[in-house]
Each structure stands twice: as structure tokens, then as C-alpha cells.
Design an enzyme around this catalytic site. Structure first.
Site, PDB file in Angstrom:
ATOM      1  N   ASP A 167       0.859  -1.175   0.000  1.00 46.51           N
ATOM      2  CA  ASP A 167       0.000   0.000   0.000  1.00 46.51           C
ATOM      3  C   ASP A 167       0.901   1.233   0.000  1.00 46.51           C
ATOM      4  O   ASP A 167       2.083   1.151   0.362  1.00 46.51           O
ATOM      5  CB  ASP A 167      -0.895  -0.026   1.247  1.00 46.51           C
ATOM      6  CG  ASP A 167      -1.798   1.187   1.341  1.00 46.51           C
ATOM      7  OD1 ASP A 167      -2.401   1.569   0.327  1.00 46.51           O
ATOM      8  OD2 ASP A 167      -1.885   1.776   2.442  1.00 46.51           O
ATOM      9  N   ASP A 176      -0.082   5.036   1.021  1.00 51.58           N
ATOM     10  CA  ASP A 176      -0.249   5.982   2.123  1.00 51.58           C
ATOM     11  C   ASP A 176      -0.171   5.271   3.467  1.00 51.58           C
ATOM     12  O   ASP A 176      -0.963   4.363   3.754  1.00 51.58           O
ATOM     13  CB  ASP A 176      -1.594   6.704   2.008  1.00 51.58           C
ATOM     14  CG  ASP A 176      -1.769   7.385   0.659  1.00 51.58           C
ATOM     15  OD1 ASP A 176      -0.776   7.946   0.157  1.00 51.58           O
ATOM     16  OD2 ASP A 176      -2.883   7.346   0.111  1.00 51.58           O
ATOM     17  N   GLY A 226      -7.871   3.472   2.742  1.00 53.87           N
ATOM     18  CA  GLY A 226      -7.638   2.375   1.818  1.00 53.87           C
ATOM     19  C   GLY A 226      -8.713   2.188   0.766  1.00 53.87           C
ATOM     20  O   GLY A 226      -8.542   1.394  -0.153  1.00 53.87           O
ATOM     21  N   ARG A 238     -12.098   6.962  -3.276  1.00 57.28           N
ATOM     22  CA  ARG A 238     -12.735   8.155  -2.715  1.00 57.28           C
ATOM     23  C   ARG A 238     -14.251   8.043  -2.638  1.00 57.28           C
ATOM     24  O   ARG A 238     -14.863   8.368  -1.619  1.00 57.28           O
ATOM     25  CB  ARG A 238     -12.362   9.399  -3.530  1.00 57.28           C
ATOM     26  CG  ARG A 238     -11.032   9.981  -3.217  1.00 57.28           C
ATOM     27  CD  ARG A 238     -10.940  11.432  -3.667  1.00 57.28           C
ATOM     28  NE  ARG A 238     -11.299  11.623  -5.054  1.00 57.28           N
ATOM     29  CZ  ARG A 238     -10.450  11.539  -6.077  1.00 57.28           C
ATOM     30  NH1 ARG A 238      -9.185  11.206  -5.846  1.00 57.28           N
ATOM     31  NH2 ARG A 238     -10.838  11.763  -7.305  1.00 57.28           N
ATOM     32  N   SER A 263      -5.403   5.629  -4.401  1.00 56.43           N
ATOM     33  CA  SER A 263      -5.185   7.018  -4.787  1.00 56.43           C
ATOM     34  C   SER A 263      -5.021   7.196  -6.292  1.00 56.43           C
ATOM     35  O   SER A 263      -4.290   6.445  -6.941  1.00 56.43           O
ATOM     36  CB  SER A 263      -3.934   7.559  -4.082  1.00 56.43           C
ATOM     37  OG  SER A 263      -3.637   8.868  -4.525  1.00 56.43           O
ATOM     38  N   ASN A 308      -3.606   9.813  -7.253  1.00 51.83           N
ATOM     39  CA  ASN A 308      -2.386  10.623  -7.268  1.00 51.83           C
ATOM     40  C   ASN A 308      -1.142   9.776  -7.003  1.00 51.83           C
ATOM     41  O   ASN A 308      -0.070  10.317  -6.748  1.00 51.83           O
ATOM     42  CB  ASN A 308      -2.476  11.727  -6.203  1.00 51.83           C
ATOM     43  CG  ASN A 308      -3.701  12.592  -6.380  1.00 51.83           C
ATOM     44  OD1 ASN A 308      -3.987  13.059  -7.479  1.00 51.83           O
ATOM     45  ND2 ASN A 308      -4.449  12.795  -5.307  1.00 51.83           N
ATOM     46  N   ASP A 342      -1.467  -0.704   6.121  1.00 51.39           N
ATOM     47  CA  ASP A 342      -1.753  -0.055   7.399  1.00 51.39           C
ATOM     48  C   ASP A 342      -3.245   0.132   7.608  1.00 51.39           C
ATOM     49  O   ASP A 342      -3.686   0.470   8.706  1.00 51.39           O
ATOM     50  CB  ASP A 342      -1.049   1.307   7.489  1.00 51.39           C
ATOM     51  CG  ASP A 342      -1.686   2.334   6.568  1.00 51.39           C
ATOM     52  OD1 ASP A 342      -1.883   3.488   7.009  1.00 51.39           O
ATOM     53  OD2 ASP A 342      -1.997   1.995   5.412  1.00 51.39           O
TER      54      ASP A 342
END
Length: 239
Positions: free
Chosen positions: A16, A18, A66, A69, A135, A137, A193
């Protein structure tokens, strides 16, 4: 166990982004709080209902961390009894993304030093690597953190939408990453996480699921299906 703390026979590592590789989870949590607190306070004034702010730890972990959006927006608002149409969900998600980009431009992106050391060790051991992130991004964040070249594949929000993959906690994105690397799920390790991400790793029958505890939720990560929980990926390396 291998020299990188994984079961023998592990051929790939799926990370992952972030909170595992980069210090952007707090940026996302703050952006979600800005978005939802603004929306909920306006709604409270209009309806006369009490305003209950978004909790950037508990609500973030349970409903949005995770997830894509739109899914995160839908899940959290549903927990407050709010159900919006898809246009409204998309609009809120776009506002959240704008808040994240603004914070990233202002604060930059840092990678966890222990995670970078670990990924280098994994590659030196001959294992393949991929990033799996909700994401859109992801590419920009990897480039800004200076670690894009460390990964053989990237399954992010852009790829997920293009290929019609279900987001975490469904295992689809991790399974797609394993396919990209040409490795069966049982020979790949997942590093997460987020509770949703750990559940995705367990649902996909991956060989090993590593929970990364950055916010004091080790017990929850184990309950979600993590085989082991560490506070830093470097903890998996020989001392």
C-alpha cells in the site's frame, strides 16, 4: 523465513502507499476531516440536527482509509444516516482530492526511511514489487518521494477505474498486482496499514499479510487478518 522476514517461497511484495511507504495518510485524514466537517456543519444548520465532527482516527480507519474516494465518501456518510446520489458523492470526492493536492503542494511528500530500506532489501533478495493504492495521485506521490523506480508494477485509482476493479476491502486490486507480476497470490505478501487493506489481503488468500501499525491499532490489524504487525517495515529485517 527469508532474509526479509517473509515465509520461504515468497516471490513478490505488494505495498500500500499511504501510511506504508509514504507519510501521506495524515494528509488524507486531515483532508477528509476538512471536507466532512464542512459538509456536516452545513447540514446541521439546515436540518437542526446536532453537528458531530469527523474523527480523523476512528472514522478515517473504519470508513475511508484504503478505499476509493467515492466508496469512502459513501461509507462514512451512510454511517451518519446520509445517503447522496452519485453526482453528489463524486462532487464531494473531487473536493477532497483538491484539498489533498493543496496540502501536498504546500507540505511535500516524505517516504518512511525504514520502508525505503526494506524495499531495497526486498529487491536485493530477488523479489518483485508493486504498489497497490486507491489514490489517483499515486504516480505523482511516488515521483515526489523519489521512489517510483523501486516498483515493477502500480495498481492505483486510475488503473482501478480503467479496469473496473472493486476497491479494498475486496481483494481485486491486490490480485491484479500479483497478476501483473506473474506471481500466484499464495506466493505474494501484502503490506497494509489500513483495516480495509488487511481484509483485502486476507480475502485474496495471499501468502502473508503484514499489518503496519502507525496509529496504535495493532489489535485491530490482527483481528482484520494480519499475520504479523510491525510499527516499521525495517523491523522485518535482521537486526
Amino acid at each position: 523465513m527469508t532474509p526479509v522476514g517473509l515465509p520461504a517461497g515468497t516471490r513478490a511484495c505488494l505495498f500500500d502507499l499511504d501510511g506504508v511507504l509514504t507519510r501521506t495518510a495524515t494528509v488524507h485524514a486531515a483532508a477528509w476531516k476538512d471536507l466532512f466537517d464542512g459538509y456536516l456543519s452545513e447540514r446541521a444548520r439546515a436540518t437542526g440536527e446536532p453537528f458531530v465532527p469527523f474523527d480523523p482516527v476512528e472514522d478515517y480507519d473504519r470508513y475511508v482509509d484504503g478505499r476509493p474516494r467515492a466508496d469512502g465518501t459513501r461509507e462514512f456518510l451512510a454511517s451518519r444516516g446520509v445517503h447522496l446520489d452519485e453526482n453528489e458523492v463524486r462532487e464531494l470526492g473531487d473536493r477532497k482530492n483538491a484539498l489533498v493536492l493543496r496540502r501536498l503542494r504546500h507540505d511535500g511528500v516524505d517516504a518512511y526511511e525504514g520502508s525505503v530500506r526494506y524495499v531495497h532489501a526486498v529487491r536485493a533478495a530477488g523479489l518483485r514489487t508493486a504498489v497497490v493504492s486507491a489514490s489517483t495521485n499515486c504516480r505523482a506521490v511516488l515521483a515526489a518521494a523519489g521512489i517510483a523506480e523501486l516498483f515493477d508494477a502500480r495498481i492505483d485509482g486510475v488503473v482501478t477505474t480503467r479496469r473496473g476493479l472493486a476497491g479494498k476491502p475486496a481483494p481485486d486490486t491486490y490480485l491484479e498486482a500479483a497478476r501483473e507480476l506473474g506471481v500466484p497470490a499464495g506466493e505474494a505478501a501484502v503490506f497494509e496499514d489500513a483495516l480495509a487493506g488487511v481484509r483485502a489481503g486476507r480475502a485474496g488468500a495471499f501468502g502473508y499479510v503484514v499489518g503496519v501499525d502507525r496509529v496504535g491499532q495493532a489489535a485491530d490489524l490482527r483481528a482484520a487478518g494480519a499475520d504479523v504487525v510491525v510499527t516499521d517495515l525495517a523491523d522485518l529485517l535482521p537486526s
